[in-house]
Design a protein around this motif. Structure first.
Motif, PDB file in Angstrom:
ATOM      1  N   UNK A   1     -11.984  -2.444   9.778  1.00  0.00           N
ATOM      2  CA  UNK A   1     -10.678  -1.641   9.894  1.00  0.00           C
ATOM      3  C   UNK A   1      -9.600  -1.475   9.070  1.00  0.00           C
ATOM      4  N   UNK A   2      -9.083  -2.532   8.563  1.00  0.00           N
ATOM      5  CA  UNK A   2      -8.241  -2.589   7.802  1.00  0.00           C
ATOM      6  C   UNK A   2      -8.326  -2.356   6.515  1.00  0.00           C
ATOM      7  N   UNK A   3      -9.685  -2.473   5.788  1.00  0.00           N
ATOM      8  CA  UNK A   3     -10.179  -1.385   4.918  1.00  0.00           C
ATOM      9  C   UNK A   3      -9.662   0.329   4.995  1.00  0.00           C
ATOM     10  N   UNK A   4     -10.652   0.383   6.296  1.00  0.00           N
ATOM     11  CA  UNK A   4      -9.442   1.902   6.011  1.00  0.00           C
ATOM     12  C   UNK A   4      -8.511   2.628   6.394  1.00  0.00           C
ATOM     13  N   UNK A   5      -7.844   1.752   7.060  1.00  0.00           N
ATOM     14  CA  UNK A   5      -6.507   1.704   7.181  1.00  0.00           C
ATOM     15  C   UNK A   5      -6.029   1.537   5.674  1.00  0.00           C
ATOM     16  N   UNK A   6      -6.065   0.796   4.742  1.00  0.00           N
ATOM     17  CA  UNK A   6      -5.462   0.327   3.904  1.00  0.00           C
ATOM     18  C   UNK A   6      -5.633   1.427   2.601  1.00  0.00           C
ATOM     19  N   UNK A   7      -7.288   1.952   3.306  1.00  0.00           N
ATOM     20  CA  UNK A   7      -7.541   2.957   2.193  1.00  0.00           C
ATOM     21  C   UNK A   7      -6.487   4.334   2.676  1.00  0.00           C
ATOM     22  N   UNK A   8      -6.649   3.986   3.683  1.00  0.00           N
ATOM     23  CA  UNK A   8      -5.821   5.754   4.298  1.00  0.00           C
ATOM     24  C   UNK A   8      -4.232   6.234   3.570  1.00  0.00           C
ATOM     25  N   UNK A   9      -3.660   4.376   3.631  1.00  0.00           N
ATOM     26  CA  UNK A   9      -2.487   4.344   3.873  1.00  0.00           C
ATOM     27  C   UNK A   9      -2.312   4.399   2.267  1.00  0.00           C
ATOM     28  N   UNK A  10      -3.133   4.002   1.590  1.00  0.00           N
ATOM     29  CA  UNK A  10      -2.968   3.593   0.122  1.00  0.00           C
ATOM     30  C   UNK A  10      -3.108   5.849  -0.766  1.00  0.00           C
ATOM     31  N   UNK A  11      -3.397   6.541   0.200  1.00  0.00           N
ATOM     32  CA  UNK A  11      -4.161   7.758  -0.363  1.00  0.00           C
ATOM     33  C   UNK A  11      -3.012   8.276   0.117  1.00  0.00           C
ATOM     34  N   UNK A  12      -2.450   7.801   1.417  1.00  0.00           N
ATOM     35  CA  UNK A  12      -1.279   8.743   1.729  1.00  0.00           C
ATOM     36  C   UNK A  12      -0.217   8.267   0.370  1.00  0.00           C
ATOM     37  N   UNK A  13      -0.045   7.068   0.356  1.00  0.00           N
ATOM     38  CA  UNK A  13       1.209   6.302  -0.920  1.00  0.00           C
ATOM     39  C   UNK A  13       0.682   7.109  -2.369  1.00  0.00           C
ATOM     40  N   UNK A  14      -0.191   7.597  -2.566  1.00  0.00           N
ATOM     41  CA  UNK A  14      -0.086   7.988  -4.298  1.00  0.00           C
ATOM     42  C   UNK A  14       0.063   9.533  -3.790  1.00  0.00           C
ATOM     43  N   UNK A  15      -0.518  10.113  -3.187  1.00  0.00           N
ATOM     44  CA  UNK A  15      -0.579  11.983  -3.229  1.00  0.00           C
ATOM     45  C   UNK A  15       0.670  12.156  -2.093  1.00  0.00           C
ATOM     46  N   UNK A  16       0.899  12.093  -1.446  1.00  0.00           N
ATOM     47  CA  UNK A  16       1.934  12.256  -0.640  1.00  0.00           C
ATOM     48  C   UNK A  16       3.777  11.554  -0.791  1.00  0.00           C
ATOM     49  N   UNK A  17       3.715  10.534  -1.050  1.00  0.00           N
ATOM     50  CA  UNK A  17       4.911   9.359  -0.491  1.00  0.00           C
ATOM     51  C   UNK A  17       5.564   9.196  -1.897  1.00  0.00           C
ATOM     52  N   UNK A  18       4.638   8.971  -3.182  1.00  0.00           N
ATOM     53  CA  UNK A  18       5.252   8.984  -4.137  1.00  0.00           C
ATOM     54  C   UNK A  18       4.928  10.496  -5.158  1.00  0.00           C
ATOM     55  N   UNK A  19       4.284  10.851  -4.307  1.00  0.00           N
ATOM     56  CA  UNK A  19       4.615  12.531  -5.425  1.00  0.00           C
ATOM     57  C   UNK A  19       6.192  13.054  -4.673  1.00  0.00           C
TER      58      UNK A  19
END
Length: 494
Positions: free
Chosen positions: A191-209
């Motif tokens: 569960x934590x891995x899935x959550x992290x992967x989702x947040x990481x994707x969001x971080x590098x493809x949504x938030x940071x851009x």
């Protein structure tokens, strides 16, 4: 081209770049400020220079008359206007460039700080998610090792014939517990891995851009603002070019107005005395007494003294004739300007007559206006009292009479000067041009001397000097009449 996709892993580099951009903006603002100070100091120094070389005129006599002087003062006026335009440049740069840059730099700092804080918060949240995932992973790994140990212990006891059934059962329960905990930690880790992967994707493809896009737009606006300020910097100078060109054209016109012939004529008009060059000195024959002595055989003491006196008188008169290279008498200016050479005296008198005529015309116009007002009051008493104008009319009439007397007196002096300058040429070629000269008085030739030694104080000479004294008294024109009187009783001239 987007910083969010191209520079997704360069947060620190973008932090440094945006800080450099603001520093560069402030550096350019400092450059503009120093340029403004240079313009202000330049304008101030130009104005001081103009003030230093402008004439401090206290009267009309000190006004520049030569075309070269007038041109120079016109150039000073144009230079003063030019200094004003430099001040306009400084004001325009201060308002449009420097002030705008400082306000924009402050806004940029605030905006940059906000975007960087958002980026750091997003990175911190991603780090927190990674840490939770990593902890669950380590816990799952640890529970798996414990389950493996429990399984190995159970298998060993199960194969050991000496082990009791209770020990085997206990080992089996421990194995089941560890296996269950390993399964739970496995699910947590997943569960934590899935959550992290989702947040990481969001971080590098949504938030940071999004954050980097805002930083990119901010930096591009900074670049555009610099471009506008560069243009404003040049426009501040270009706006005053037409006026500066007019100032320079005025200087060129002033240079073209210089007329050397006119200046030369002004020199003549300013310093022309009206005198004529001195004539030839006559030959003084002192040898006639010697020849008379040889023929008569005696020399009388009286004739010797007479000869000495003649020589002294002649020498004294000769000295008095050197007016052309002598000094004018020092003393207060006289009302009739008799202390001036004839030509300069004539000009001064003419100027005074012109001024008096202007004053007379002004007083006459005022008298006419008062008379018209008086007529209006007499026809319409409700508009005013005619008697109230009588004091002003009387004062005006007195001024008119006074001015007419002044004009008459100055015209008499002017006629005297013009009469002298007109008839002097005929008198200059008389047989003897040596006349008696007294200190501080005008000679028959219009000359001056302030040397007391040149004044002849000997007794009147007879025998051949009678005509000289006749010329002396005949050369002096009568003084002008300054008024008229009537004798009320007989008067004996003697």
């Amino acid at each position: 081209m987007s910083w969010g996709t191209e520079l997704w892993d360069q947060f620190d580099s973008l932090d440094k770049h945006t800080q450099w951009g603001i520093d560069f903006l402030e550096r350019y603002a400092k450059f503009v400020k120093e340029r403004i100070e240079i313009e202000q100091n330049y304008a101030k120094q130009l104005r001081n220079l103009v003030k230093k070389y402008c004439p401090k005129r206290s009267s009309k006599d000190e006004e520049p008359r030569f075309t070269s002087c007038v041109a120079f003062f016109n150039i000073l006026n144009e230079l003063n206007d030019y200094a004003g335009q430099r001040e306009v440049v400084a004001e325009e740069m201060a308002h449009r460039v420097y002030g705008e840059l400082m306000r924009y730099a402050h806004d940029l700092k605030t905006e940059r700080k906000m975007h960087l804080q958002e980026g750091r918060k997003a990175q911190q949240y991603l780090d927190m998610c990674w840490k939770q995932m990593d902890n669950s992973k380590k816990k799952f790994e640890r529970e798996c090792r414990e389950a493996e140990k429990a399984q190995q212990s159970y298998e060993r006891l199960d194969n050991d014939t000496n082990a009791t059934k209770a020990d085997v059962e206990k080992a089996k329960q421990q194995l089941n517990l560890r296996t269950h905990m390993a399964d739970e930690n496995k699910n947590e880790y997943a569960a934590q891995l899935q959550n992290f992967n989702g947040e990481q994707h969001k971080h590098f493809y949504v938030v940071i851009p999004q954050i980097y896009k805002q930083l990119q737009e901010m930096d591009e606006r900074r670049t555009i603002k610099l471009s506008e300020c560069y243009r404003g910097f040049a426009d501040s100078e270009r706006k005053v070019i037409p006026i500066i060109s007019k100032c320079l054209e005025g200087m060129i016109l002033a240079a073209k107005s210089v007329d050397e012939r006119r200046d030369s004529q002004m020199v003549v008009d300013s310093f022309k005395s009206g005198f004529e060059p001195p004539g030839d000195f006559p030959f003084e024959d002192y040898s006639q007494h010697i020849y008379r002595t040889i023929s008569d055989g005696t020399i009388s003491a009286s004739k010797q003294e007479s000869g000495k006196m003649d020589a002294k008188t002649t020498v004294g008169k000769a000295k008095g004739k050197l007016w052309l290279f002598g000094k004018k008498p020092k003393g207060p200016a006289l009302e009739d300007f008799s202390h001036l050479p004839p030509e300069q005296r004539r000009k001064k008198l003419q100027q005074r007559i012109d001024e008096l005529n202007r004053e007379l015309q002004k007083e006459s116009d005022q008298k006419d206006a008062l008379n018209k007002m008086k007529d209006v009051y007499e026809k319409n008493p409700q508009m005013g009292d005619p008697g109230s104008l009588q004091p002003k009319l009387a004062e005006t009439m007195n001024n008119i009479d006074r001015l007419r007397m002044e004009i008459h007196k100055n015209e008499a002096w002017l006629s005297e000067v013009e009469g002298k300058t007109g008839g002097r040429g005929d008198r200059r070629h008389s047989s003897d041009i040596n006349h008696l000269v007294t200190q501080g008085r005008e000679s028959p030739e219009g000359s001056y001397t302030d040397d007391a030694n040149q004044e002849v104080r000997g007794p009147p000479q007879q025998h051949g000097h009678h005509n000289e004294f006749d010329d002396e008294f005949e050369d002096d024109d009568p003084l002008p009449a300054i008024g008229h009187c009537k004798a009320i009783y007989p008067f004996d001239g003697s």
